[in-house]
Design a protein around this motif. Structure first.
Motif, mmCIF file in Angstrom:
data_model
loop_
_atom_site.group_PDB
_atom_site.id
_atom_site.type_symbol
_atom_site.label_atom_id
_atom_site.label_comp_id
_atom_site.label_asym_id
_atom_site.label_seq_id
_atom_site.Cartn_x
_atom_site.Cartn_y
_atom_site.Cartn_z
ATOM 1 N N ASP A 164 0.833 -1.210 0.000
ATOM 2 C CA ASP A 164 0.000 0.000 0.000
ATOM 3 C C ASP A 164 0.865 1.256 0.000
ATOM 4 N N LEU A 165 1.926 1.230 0.806
ATOM 5 C CA LEU A 165 2.832 2.382 0.845
ATOM 6 C C LEU A 165 3.564 2.571 -0.478
ATOM 7 N N ALA A 166 3.733 1.478 -1.228
ATOM 8 C CA ALA A 166 4.508 1.548 -2.463
ATOM 9 C C ALA A 166 3.864 2.452 -3.507
ATOM 10 N N TRP A 167 2.520 2.573 -3.468
ATOM 11 C CA TRP A 167 1.850 3.429 -4.455
ATOM 12 C C TRP A 167 1.102 4.599 -3.831
ATOM 13 N N LEU A 168 0.766 4.513 -2.531
ATOM 14 C CA LEU A 168 -0.049 5.563 -1.912
ATOM 15 C C LEU A 168 0.670 6.905 -1.858
#
Length: 339
Positions: free
Chosen positions: A202-206
């Motif tokens: 989730d952090l990779a694209w958020l």
């Protein structure tokens, strides 16, 4: 002289909020059903930079890197995004009741995200659908407000309630046609708000949509102050109010959409936290937006800690924020009336 004292006080408050957020983040890593000591945490963090012999269980390292740290960062980012968007809406509409929940941005984004989930999309696909739907909802609210008669504040709130109900009906229809064994439970639990499934992916694209939302708002925060003035006064200073208001709405809605796409609907944060920040630092957007960022991140992080540790089963965040936020907002209203 008085201005200098006020500025120093505001800087001290921001520093204190940042310190509290860092302390809360540290405690959140240690706090949980699987206890992790401070020496273990220090060793796990240092081991990534300096190879050392592990004196801690492998499970502890996996929990820190793949469960708690990503969830803590997401809680801070989502809380900050909802708070900053709420503060931005309140400033540009000159209405203390303006918030993602009241104006329909959350409900519109939820409709788009639910539609994306039914279509089998994930990640950026859900965010894009949530953003477009939230923007459509906000556009309809502003259009209805133009045709409303009487108080503009009342017209804005009533328009938000009306358009939100339409998008909520659309979400209900999506739940009706969704697969009852797979998709429907996912949408239902997701609508209550949760970070239980949060992970590194989730952090990779958020960070992309959040960066696109945060950066323009923080760069323009001194200009947003001008939107609290009358239209004629702002134009006299050479500010295109319509263009600036449009940029702020797009950026704030993008923050809401990105948050909704990973956490579901978490109410009250965008309404209550900006009021708390305003009590601390005043209404100047140059300070209000950073204060809302820090206070919102800390608030949702604390709520998430309670949600995952109070009971054996994790509580949805939307329930806890409503239980905490509604009475606190009533307190704020009563204080305002007394003053």
């Amino acid at each position: 002289m008085e201005t200098g004292k006020r500025e120093r006080r505001r800087r001290l408050i921001l520093a204190a909020l940042l310190g509290l957020l860092l302390i809360l983040g540290l405690l959140s890593v240690l706090w949980g059903r699987y206890a992790i000591s401070l020496p273990q945490l220090f060793g796990i963090l240092v081991s990534r930079a300096i190879p050392t012999e592990a004196s801690w269980p492998a499970m502890a390292e996996n929990i820190v890197w793949y469960v708690r740290l990503p969830r803590i960062l997401l809680a801070i980012l989502v809380g900050a995004a909802l708070s900053v968007s709420g503060a931005s809406y309140q400033c540009i509409f000159r209405n203390p009741m303006a918030a993602p929940d009241v104006l329909g941005a959350s409900t519109g984004s939820a409709f788009g995200a639910a539609l994306a989930i039914v279509q089998g999309l994930d990640g950026m696909g859900i965010t894009l659908c949530a953003f477009l739907s939230g923007l459509l909802c906000m556009g309809l609210v502003m259009l209805c407000t133009r045709f409303s008669r009487g108080s503009p504040v009342l017209g804005l709130i009533l328009s938000g309630i009306m358009i939100s109900s339409l998008f909520q009906a659309g979400t209900s229809y999506i739940k009706l046609i969704a697969d009852p064994h797979d998709t429907l439970p996912e949408i239902t639990y997701w609508m209550m708000g949760s970070l239980s499934g949060a992970g590194v992916e989730d952090l990779a694209w958020l960070w992309i949509p959040l960066l696109l939302g945060f950066v323009p708002l923080f760069l323009l925060r001194w200009k947003i102050n001008l939107l609290t003035m009358e239209e004629e006064q702002a134009r006299a200073l050479g500010i295109s109010t319509r263009r600036l208001r449009g940029v702020v709405i797009v950026c704030a809605t993008l923050l809401v959409a990105a948050s909704v796409s990973v956490s579901g609907i978490i109410g009250w944060v965008g309404l209550v936290v900006p009021h708390m920040a305003r009590k601390l630092v005043g209404s100047d957007c140059r300070v209000l937006l950073p204060a809302s960022f820090l206070l919102g991140g800390g608030f949702l992080l604390l709520v998430d800690d309670l949600a995952r540790t109070l009971y054996t089963t994790e509580l949805p965040l939307g329930i806890l924020t409503a239980v905490i936020g509604a009475p606190f907002f009533l307190y704020l209203l009563s204080r305002k009336e007394e003053g």
